[in-house]
Enzyme design. Sequence first.
Site, short mmCIF file in Angstrom:
data_model
loop_
_atom_site.label_atom_id
_atom_site.label_comp_id
_atom_site.label_asym_id
_atom_site.label_seq_id
_atom_site.Cartn_x
_atom_site.Cartn_y
_atom_site.Cartn_z
N ASP A 1 -34.94 -27.18 17.72
CA ASP A 1 -33.69 -27.45 18.70
C ASP A 1 -34.61 -27.80 19.91
O ASP A 1 -35.00 -26.82 20.66
CB ASP A 1 -32.93 -26.33 18.77
CG ASP A 1 -31.78 -26.16 19.73
OD1 ASP A 1 -31.91 -27.16 20.48
OD2 ASP A 1 -30.99 -25.53 19.97
N LYS B 1 -42.75 -33.42 32.85
CA LYS B 1 -42.04 -34.40 31.97
C LYS B 1 -43.39 -35.00 31.00
O LYS B 1 -42.87 -34.95 29.67
CB LYS B 1 -41.54 -35.62 32.75
CG LYS B 1 -40.92 -36.75 32.05
CD LYS B 1 -41.80 -37.68 31.20
CE LYS B 1 -40.55 -38.52 30.53
NZ LYS B 1 -41.43 -39.69 29.72
N GLU C 1 -41.30 -43.58 23.04
CA GLU C 1 -42.22 -43.86 24.29
C GLU C 1 -43.56 -44.30 23.73
O GLU C 1 -44.71 -43.60 22.96
CB GLU C 1 -42.40 -42.51 25.24
CG GLU C 1 -43.13 -43.44 26.48
CD GLU C 1 -42.89 -42.17 27.54
OE1 GLU C 1 -41.98 -41.38 27.57
OE2 GLU C 1 -43.77 -42.13 28.39
N HIS D 1 -51.63 -48.62 29.88
CA HIS D 1 -50.38 -48.73 29.13
C HIS D 1 -50.28 -50.21 28.95
O HIS D 1 -49.20 -50.55 28.36
CB HIS D 1 -49.27 -48.16 29.64
CG HIS D 1 -49.20 -46.56 29.69
ND1 HIS D 1 -48.04 -45.93 30.22
CD2 HIS D 1 -50.15 -45.81 29.05
CE1 HIS D 1 -48.40 -44.73 29.88
NE2 HIS D 1 -49.47 -44.47 29.46
C1 MEV Z 1 -44.94 -40.60 31.62
O1 MEV Z 1 -44.14 -40.57 30.61
C2 MEV Z 1 -45.39 -39.17 31.99
C3 MEV Z 1 -46.31 -39.11 33.20
O2 MEV Z 1 -45.65 -39.70 34.24
C4 MEV Z 1 -46.62 -37.73 33.05
C5 MEV Z 1 -47.58 -37.58 34.81
O3 MEV Z 1 -47.16 -38.05 35.53
O4 MEV Z 1 -48.27 -36.33 34.62
C6 MEV Z 1 -47.54 -40.09 32.93
#
Ligand code: MEV
Length: 408
Positions: A260, A244, A73, A357
Amino acid sequence: MVDGYHKLTRKRQLELLAQRTNVDLSKLTKLAVDSIHQHQIENYLTDFNLPEGIAVNLEVNGRSYFVPMVTEEPSVIAAASNGAKIVQRAGGFTAHSTRLMVGQVLVSGTDLALVKNYVEKQKQHLVEIANAAHPSMQARGGGAQSLQVRELDEDKLSIDLIVDTREAMGANTVNSMVEAVKRELLANQINVDMAILSNLADHALTEATCQIPVELLGEEVAEKISLASEYAQVDPYRATTHNKGIMNGIDAVVMATGNDWRAIESGAHAYAARSGQYRGLSTWNVVDGMLVGKIVLPLPVATVGGSIGINAQAQMNLKIMQIQNAKQLAEVIASIGLAQNLAALRAIVSEGIQQGHMRLQAKSLLIEHGVAETDLEVAVNMLVQAERIDSKNAQKIIEQLRKKDTDE
Ligand code: MEV
Protein backbone atom coordinates in the site's frame (compact mmCIF):
# COMPACT_ATOMS: atom_id res chain seq x y z
CA MET A 1 -26.06 12.02 -10.65
CA VAL A 2 -25.40 8.32 -11.22
CA ASP A 3 -27.34 6.06 -8.90
CA GLY A 4 -26.58 2.37 -8.34
CA TYR A 5 -23.78 2.21 -10.92
CA HIS A 6 -22.22 -0.67 -8.99
CA LYS A 7 -25.42 -2.71 -9.34
CA LEU A 8 -25.36 -2.60 -13.16
CA THR A 9 -23.92 -5.47 -15.20
CA ARG A 10 -20.48 -4.79 -16.61
CA LYS A 11 -22.02 -4.43 -20.08
CA ARG A 12 -24.45 -1.78 -18.87
CA GLN A 13 -21.71 0.05 -16.94
CA LEU A 14 -19.61 0.32 -20.11
CA GLU A 15 -22.58 1.45 -22.19
CA LEU A 16 -23.49 4.13 -19.70
CA LEU A 17 -19.90 5.34 -19.41
CA ALA A 18 -19.43 5.49 -23.18
CA GLN A 19 -22.73 7.27 -23.62
CA ARG A 20 -22.06 9.90 -20.93
CA THR A 21 -18.41 10.54 -21.81
CA ASN A 22 -18.34 9.98 -25.56
CA VAL A 23 -15.23 7.85 -25.16
CA ASP A 24 -14.83 4.75 -27.33
CA LEU A 25 -14.36 1.94 -24.79
CA SER A 26 -14.49 -0.94 -27.26
CA LYS A 27 -10.83 -1.88 -26.71
CA LEU A 28 -11.37 -2.31 -22.98
CA THR A 29 -13.95 -5.05 -23.25
CA LYS A 30 -11.48 -7.69 -24.40
CA LEU A 31 -8.67 -6.57 -22.10
CA ALA A 32 -10.64 -6.80 -18.91
CA VAL A 33 -12.42 -10.14 -19.26
CA ASP A 34 -9.73 -12.32 -17.67
CA SER A 35 -8.43 -9.92 -15.09
CA ILE A 36 -8.46 -10.98 -11.46
CA HIS A 37 -8.77 -7.27 -10.68
CA GLN A 38 -12.46 -7.26 -11.58
CA HIS A 39 -13.09 -8.97 -8.25
CA GLN A 40 -10.75 -6.67 -6.34
CA ILE A 41 -12.42 -3.27 -6.65
CA GLU A 42 -15.83 -1.82 -7.27
CA ASN A 43 -16.91 -0.61 -10.74
CA TYR A 44 -13.85 -2.22 -12.33
CA LEU A 45 -13.10 -0.77 -15.77
CA THR A 46 -9.75 -2.16 -16.89
CA ASP A 47 -6.14 -2.76 -15.88
CA PHE A 48 -3.91 0.31 -15.86
CA ASN A 49 -0.43 -0.73 -16.93
CA LEU A 50 2.86 0.71 -15.74
CA PRO A 51 6.38 -0.34 -16.71
CA GLU A 52 8.32 -2.64 -14.42
CA GLY A 53 12.11 -2.92 -14.55
CA ILE A 54 14.97 -4.31 -12.49
CA ALA A 55 17.54 -2.31 -10.55
CA VAL A 56 20.83 -4.16 -10.11
CA ASN A 57 23.84 -4.15 -7.81
CA LEU A 58 21.93 -3.38 -4.63
CA GLU A 59 23.82 -4.95 -1.75
CA VAL A 60 22.18 -4.94 1.68
CA ASN A 61 23.57 -6.66 4.78
CA GLY A 62 26.00 -8.66 2.62
CA ARG A 63 23.40 -9.91 0.12
CA SER A 64 23.04 -8.80 -3.46
CA TYR A 65 19.56 -8.13 -4.86
CA PHE A 66 17.80 -7.79 -8.20
CA VAL A 67 15.13 -5.24 -7.35
CA PRO A 68 11.85 -5.05 -9.32
CA MET A 69 10.63 -1.46 -9.62
CA VAL A 70 7.34 -0.21 -11.03
CA THR A 71 7.63 3.35 -12.29
CA GLU A 72 6.69 5.55 -15.20
CA GLU A 73 9.64 7.92 -14.67
CA PRO A 74 12.37 7.14 -17.24
CA SER A 75 15.45 7.88 -15.11
CA VAL A 76 14.46 6.15 -11.85
CA ILE A 77 15.78 2.63 -12.41
CA ALA A 78 18.98 3.83 -14.07
CA ALA A 79 19.62 6.16 -11.12
CA ALA A 80 18.84 3.49 -8.51
CA SER A 81 21.26 1.05 -10.15
CA ASN A 82 23.85 3.79 -10.43
CA GLY A 83 23.63 4.75 -6.75
CA ALA A 84 23.55 1.09 -5.71
CA LYS A 85 26.68 0.34 -7.74
CA ILE A 86 28.66 3.12 -6.07
CA VAL A 87 27.63 1.83 -2.63
CA GLN A 88 28.35 -1.78 -3.63
CA ARG A 89 31.95 -0.78 -4.40
CA ALA A 90 32.10 0.62 -0.88
CA GLY A 91 30.81 -2.56 0.79
CA GLY A 92 27.05 -2.15 0.39
CA PHE A 93 24.27 -0.94 2.70
CA THR A 94 23.73 -1.93 6.31
CA ALA A 95 20.10 -1.92 7.34
CA HIS A 96 17.87 -2.94 10.22
CA SER A 97 14.23 -2.49 11.14
CA THR A 98 11.61 -2.74 13.82
CA ARG A 99 8.08 -3.86 13.04
CA LEU A 100 5.15 -3.01 15.26
CA MET A 101 1.93 -1.28 14.20
CA VAL A 102 -0.10 1.30 16.10
CA GLY A 103 -3.87 1.45 16.39
CA GLN A 104 -5.71 4.39 17.95
CA VAL A 105 -8.79 4.57 20.11
CA LEU A 106 -9.71 8.26 20.25
CA VAL A 107 -11.56 9.53 23.28
CA SER A 108 -12.94 12.95 24.19
CA GLY A 109 -14.62 14.36 27.27
CA THR A 110 -14.17 16.44 30.38
CA ASP A 111 -13.20 13.69 32.81
CA LEU A 112 -10.13 12.39 30.99
CA ALA A 113 -8.15 11.89 34.20
CA LEU A 114 -10.71 9.20 35.09
CA VAL A 115 -10.42 7.60 31.64
CA LYS A 116 -6.65 7.60 31.89
CA ASN A 117 -6.83 6.02 35.31
CA TYR A 118 -9.29 3.38 34.10
CA VAL A 119 -7.18 2.49 31.03
CA GLU A 120 -3.97 2.27 33.07
CA LYS A 121 -5.67 -0.10 35.53
CA GLN A 122 -7.36 -2.19 32.82
CA LYS A 123 -4.34 -2.24 30.49
CA GLN A 124 -3.82 -5.99 30.56
CA HIS A 125 -7.53 -6.72 30.21
CA LEU A 126 -7.83 -4.36 27.19
CA VAL A 127 -4.81 -5.97 25.51
CA GLU A 128 -6.48 -9.36 26.04
CA ILE A 129 -9.71 -8.04 24.50
CA ALA A 130 -7.73 -6.82 21.51
CA ASN A 131 -6.07 -10.22 21.08
CA ALA A 132 -9.38 -12.05 21.42
CA ALA A 133 -10.62 -10.04 18.41
CA HIS A 134 -7.91 -11.60 16.24
CA PRO A 135 -6.62 -14.75 17.95
CA SER A 136 -4.80 -16.08 14.87
CA MET A 137 -2.24 -13.28 15.17
CA GLN A 138 -1.15 -14.56 18.58
CA ALA A 139 -1.07 -18.09 17.20
CA ARG A 140 1.45 -16.81 14.64
CA GLY A 141 3.63 -15.38 17.41
CA GLY A 142 2.34 -11.81 17.14
CA GLY A 143 -0.65 -9.94 18.51
CA ALA A 144 -1.39 -6.87 20.62
CA GLN A 145 1.52 -6.22 22.98
CA SER A 146 0.81 -3.09 24.96
CA LEU A 147 -1.24 0.01 25.26
CA GLN A 148 -0.34 3.58 26.12
CA VAL A 149 -2.30 6.77 26.66
CA ARG A 150 -1.33 10.03 24.94
CA GLU A 151 -2.97 13.32 25.88
CA LEU A 152 -3.74 15.31 22.72
CA ASP A 153 -5.27 18.45 24.22
CA GLU A 154 -7.32 19.36 27.26
CA ASP A 155 -10.34 17.30 26.17
CA LYS A 156 -8.94 14.62 23.86
CA LEU A 157 -6.68 11.62 24.23
CA SER A 158 -5.48 8.72 22.18
CA ILE A 159 -5.20 5.20 23.51
CA ASP A 160 -2.47 3.67 21.35
CA LEU A 161 -2.49 -0.08 20.92
CA ILE A 162 0.86 -1.55 19.84
CA VAL A 163 0.50 -4.67 17.71
CA ASP A 164 2.92 -7.16 16.21
CA THR A 165 1.30 -8.07 12.88
CA ARG A 166 4.06 -10.50 11.82
CA GLU A 167 4.39 -10.69 8.03
CA ALA A 168 1.22 -8.72 7.26
CA MET A 169 0.88 -4.95 7.21
CA GLY A 170 -2.05 -5.71 9.47
CA ALA A 171 -4.45 -2.84 8.81
CA ASN A 172 -7.47 -5.17 9.10
CA THR A 173 -6.09 -6.91 12.17
CA VAL A 174 -5.32 -3.68 13.98
CA ASN A 175 -8.69 -2.19 13.04
CA SER A 176 -10.53 -5.26 14.40
CA MET A 177 -8.52 -5.00 17.60
CA VAL A 178 -9.06 -1.29 18.26
CA GLU A 179 -12.75 -1.64 17.45
CA ALA A 180 -13.01 -4.39 20.08
CA VAL A 181 -11.30 -2.09 22.61
CA LYS A 182 -13.68 0.69 21.60
CA ARG A 183 -16.71 -1.55 22.29
CA GLU A 184 -15.35 -2.46 25.72
CA LEU A 185 -14.77 1.19 26.61
CA LEU A 186 -18.21 2.22 25.37
CA ALA A 187 -19.72 -0.53 27.51
CA ASN A 188 -17.98 1.18 30.44
CA GLN A 189 -19.49 4.58 29.59
CA ILE A 190 -16.29 6.01 28.10
CA ASN A 191 -16.86 8.40 25.23
CA VAL A 192 -14.96 6.83 22.33
CA ASP A 193 -15.18 8.83 19.09
CA MET A 194 -13.36 6.48 16.76
CA ALA A 195 -10.92 3.61 16.50
CA ILE A 196 -8.52 3.10 13.57
CA LEU A 197 -4.98 2.14 12.59
CA SER A 198 -2.41 4.97 12.51
CA ASN A 199 -0.29 5.29 9.38
CA LEU A 200 2.37 7.15 11.33
CA ALA A 201 4.11 3.81 11.79
CA ASP A 202 6.93 5.04 13.99
CA HIS A 203 7.20 1.64 15.65
CA ALA A 204 8.03 0.15 12.24
CA LEU A 205 11.13 2.17 11.46
CA THR A 206 13.80 1.03 9.04
CA GLU A 207 17.31 2.47 8.97
CA ALA A 208 19.77 2.01 6.11
CA THR A 209 23.31 3.39 6.14
CA CYS A 210 26.35 3.35 3.88
CA GLN A 211 29.92 4.64 3.99
CA ILE A 212 31.60 5.61 0.76
CA PRO A 213 35.31 6.51 0.61
CA VAL A 214 35.32 10.09 -0.72
CA GLU A 215 37.85 9.21 -3.43
CA LEU A 216 35.16 7.03 -5.07
CA LEU A 217 33.15 10.16 -5.82
CA GLY A 218 35.82 12.83 -5.67
CA GLU A 219 36.29 14.99 -2.58
CA GLU A 220 34.47 18.00 -4.03
CA VAL A 221 31.40 15.99 -5.08
CA ALA A 222 31.27 14.24 -1.68
CA GLU A 223 31.36 17.61 0.14
CA LYS A 224 28.67 18.98 -2.14
CA ILE A 225 26.40 15.97 -1.54
CA SER A 226 26.77 16.63 2.19
CA LEU A 227 25.88 20.29 1.62
CA ALA A 228 22.88 19.28 -0.49
CA SER A 229 21.61 17.15 2.39
CA GLU A 230 22.02 20.13 4.76
CA TYR A 231 19.71 22.18 2.54
CA ALA A 232 17.07 19.44 2.91
CA GLN A 233 17.37 19.71 6.71
CA VAL A 234 16.85 23.47 6.85
CA ASP A 235 14.49 24.22 3.95
CA PRO A 236 11.12 22.48 3.45
CA TYR A 237 11.10 23.48 -0.23
CA ARG A 238 14.29 21.58 -0.85
CA ALA A 239 13.33 18.80 1.62
CA THR A 240 10.18 18.04 -0.36
CA THR A 241 12.11 17.53 -3.59
CA HIS A 242 14.88 15.64 -1.79
CA ASN A 243 12.27 13.27 -0.34
CA LYS A 244 10.45 13.02 -3.66
CA GLY A 245 13.67 11.62 -5.10
CA ILE A 246 13.88 9.09 -2.26
CA MET A 247 10.24 8.09 -2.78
CA ASN A 248 10.95 7.59 -6.51
CA GLY A 249 12.86 4.49 -5.43
CA ILE A 250 10.78 3.49 -2.43
CA ASP A 251 7.35 3.71 -4.10
CA ALA A 252 8.57 1.77 -7.13
CA VAL A 253 9.46 -1.27 -5.00
CA VAL A 254 6.46 -0.83 -2.72
CA MET A 255 4.24 -0.99 -5.81
CA ALA A 256 6.13 -3.90 -7.37
CA THR A 257 5.53 -5.94 -4.22
CA GLY A 258 1.80 -5.17 -4.05
CA ASN A 259 2.10 -3.02 -0.94
CA ASP A 260 0.00 0.00 0.00
CA TRP A 261 2.02 2.95 -1.28
CA ARG A 262 -0.39 5.55 0.13
CA ALA A 263 0.28 4.20 3.61
CA ILE A 264 4.03 4.34 3.02
CA GLU A 265 3.85 7.85 1.52
CA SER A 266 1.72 9.36 4.29
CA GLY A 267 3.83 7.71 7.00
CA ALA A 268 7.10 8.84 5.43
CA HIS A 269 6.05 12.48 5.10
CA ALA A 270 4.55 12.65 8.58
CA TYR A 271 7.78 11.19 9.94
CA ALA A 272 9.78 13.76 7.94
CA ALA A 273 7.84 16.50 9.74
CA ARG A 274 8.05 15.00 13.25
CA SER A 275 10.23 17.83 14.59
CA GLY A 276 7.58 20.37 13.59
CA GLN A 277 9.46 21.22 10.40
CA TYR A 278 9.43 19.09 7.26
CA ARG A 279 12.99 17.79 6.68
CA GLY A 280 14.90 15.42 4.42
CA LEU A 281 14.53 11.75 5.34
CA SER A 282 18.21 11.13 4.65
CA THR A 283 21.45 12.80 5.69
CA TRP A 284 24.92 12.72 4.13
CA ASN A 285 28.06 13.75 6.03
CA VAL A 286 31.75 13.56 5.30
CA VAL A 287 33.44 11.91 8.30
CA ASP A 288 37.10 10.82 8.31
CA GLY A 289 37.37 10.54 4.55
CA MET A 290 34.03 8.74 4.20
CA LEU A 291 30.73 10.03 2.86
CA VAL A 292 28.27 8.59 5.37
CA GLY A 293 24.66 8.27 4.23
CA LYS A 294 21.74 7.46 6.48
CA ILE A 295 18.00 7.16 6.00
CA VAL A 296 15.34 6.39 8.60
CA LEU A 297 11.63 6.10 7.84
CA PRO A 298 8.56 4.05 8.71
CA LEU A 299 8.26 1.11 6.29
CA PRO A 300 5.42 -1.15 7.43
CA VAL A 301 5.53 -3.27 4.27
CA ALA A 302 4.29 -6.83 4.11
CA THR A 303 4.96 -10.08 2.29
CA VAL A 304 1.45 -11.47 2.82
CA GLY A 305 -2.08 -10.14 3.25
CA GLY A 306 -3.90 -7.27 1.56
CA SER A 307 -3.76 -7.65 -2.21
CA ILE A 308 -0.31 -9.27 -2.19
CA GLY A 309 -1.70 -12.81 -2.12
CA ILE A 310 -3.89 -12.33 -5.19
CA ASN A 311 -1.33 -10.38 -7.19
CA ALA A 312 0.74 -12.93 -9.11
CA GLN A 313 3.21 -10.27 -10.23
CA ALA A 314 3.83 -9.13 -6.65
CA GLN A 315 4.48 -12.76 -5.70
CA MET A 316 6.92 -13.13 -8.57
CA ASN A 317 8.71 -9.94 -7.59
CA LEU A 318 9.13 -11.09 -4.00
CA LYS A 319 10.67 -14.29 -5.41
CA ILE A 320 13.00 -12.32 -7.69
CA MET A 321 14.26 -10.51 -4.60
CA GLN A 322 14.34 -13.78 -2.65
CA ILE A 323 12.66 -12.06 0.23
CA GLN A 324 12.21 -14.23 3.34
CA ASN A 325 10.32 -11.80 5.55
CA ALA A 326 8.82 -8.33 5.82
CA LYS A 327 11.78 -6.88 7.75
CA GLN A 328 14.17 -7.89 5.01
CA LEU A 329 11.87 -6.32 2.41
CA ALA A 330 11.77 -3.05 4.38
CA GLU A 331 15.58 -3.06 4.59
CA VAL A 332 15.91 -3.50 0.82
CA ILE A 333 13.39 -0.73 0.22
CA ALA A 334 15.09 1.75 2.56
CA SER A 335 18.40 0.99 0.86
CA ILE A 336 16.99 1.56 -2.62
CA GLY A 337 15.64 4.91 -1.36
CA LEU A 338 19.11 5.91 -0.17
CA ALA A 339 20.71 4.69 -3.42
CA GLN A 340 18.20 6.74 -5.41
CA ASN A 341 18.92 9.79 -3.27
CA LEU A 342 22.68 9.40 -3.71
CA ALA A 343 22.38 9.21 -7.50
CA ALA A 344 20.07 12.24 -7.61
CA LEU A 345 22.23 14.42 -5.33
CA ARG A 346 25.40 13.41 -7.15
CA ALA A 347 23.89 14.42 -10.49
CA ILE A 348 22.46 17.68 -9.14
CA VAL A 349 25.71 18.85 -7.54
CA SER A 350 27.85 17.90 -10.54
CA GLU A 351 26.66 17.91 -14.15
CA GLY A 352 23.03 18.76 -13.24
CA ILE A 353 20.03 16.49 -13.54
CA GLN A 354 19.18 17.39 -17.13
CA GLN A 355 22.51 16.32 -18.58
CA GLY A 356 22.23 12.79 -17.17
CA HIS A 357 18.61 12.49 -18.24
CA MET A 358 19.08 13.74 -21.78
CA ARG A 359 18.90 10.41 -23.57
CA LEU A 360 15.93 9.26 -21.49
CA GLN A 361 14.09 12.53 -22.05
CA ALA A 362 14.78 12.37 -25.76
CA LYS A 363 13.47 8.80 -25.87
CA SER A 364 10.24 9.69 -24.04
CA LEU A 365 9.60 12.65 -26.31
CA LEU A 366 10.18 10.59 -29.44
CA ILE A 367 7.88 7.81 -28.24
CA GLU A 368 5.24 10.40 -27.34
CA HIS A 369 5.40 11.70 -30.92
CA GLY A 370 5.11 8.24 -32.45
CA VAL A 371 8.65 7.37 -33.58
CA ALA A 372 8.89 3.99 -35.35
CA GLU A 373 10.51 1.43 -33.05
CA THR A 374 13.14 0.65 -35.71
CA ASP A 375 14.14 4.33 -35.84
CA LEU A 376 14.27 4.87 -32.09
CA GLU A 377 17.99 4.41 -31.46
CA VAL A 378 19.02 6.65 -34.38
CA ALA A 379 16.36 9.20 -33.50
CA VAL A 380 17.60 9.45 -29.90
CA ASN A 381 21.15 10.03 -31.11
CA MET A 382 19.93 12.77 -33.41
CA LEU A 383 17.76 14.45 -30.79
CA VAL A 384 20.46 14.60 -28.09
CA GLN A 385 22.68 16.33 -30.60
CA ALA A 386 19.99 18.79 -31.64
CA GLU A 387 20.12 22.35 -30.37
CA ARG A 388 17.23 21.66 -28.01
CA ILE A 389 15.48 18.49 -26.84
CA ASP A 390 11.91 19.54 -27.49
CA SER A 391 8.74 18.42 -29.26
CA LYS A 392 9.49 20.47 -32.37
CA ASN A 393 12.87 18.85 -32.94
CA ALA A 394 11.51 15.40 -32.03
CA GLN A 395 8.80 15.74 -34.67
CA LYS A 396 11.27 17.04 -37.25
CA ILE A 397 13.56 14.05 -36.69
CA ILE A 398 10.69 11.56 -36.83
CA GLU A 399 9.56 13.09 -40.13
CA GLN A 400 13.07 12.93 -41.57
CA LEU A 401 13.50 9.29 -40.62
CA ARG A 402 10.01 8.39 -41.84
CA LYS A 403 10.78 9.99 -45.18
CA LYS A 404 14.09 8.15 -45.37
CA ASP A 405 12.36 4.83 -44.54
CA THR A 406 9.79 5.30 -47.33
CA ASP A 407 12.45 6.45 -49.83
CA GLU A 408 14.51 3.31 -49.20
C1 MEV B 1 13.21 13.85 -9.73
O1 MEV B 1 12.16 12.93 -9.90
C2 MEV B 1 13.81 13.72 -8.34
C3 MEV B 1 14.90 14.75 -8.00
O2 MEV B 1 14.37 16.07 -8.17
C4 MEV B 1 15.28 14.51 -6.57
C5 MEV B 1 16.15 15.58 -5.94
O3 MEV B 1 16.10 16.74 -6.38
O4 MEV B 1 16.86 15.25 -4.98
C6 MEV B 1 16.07 14.63 -8.92
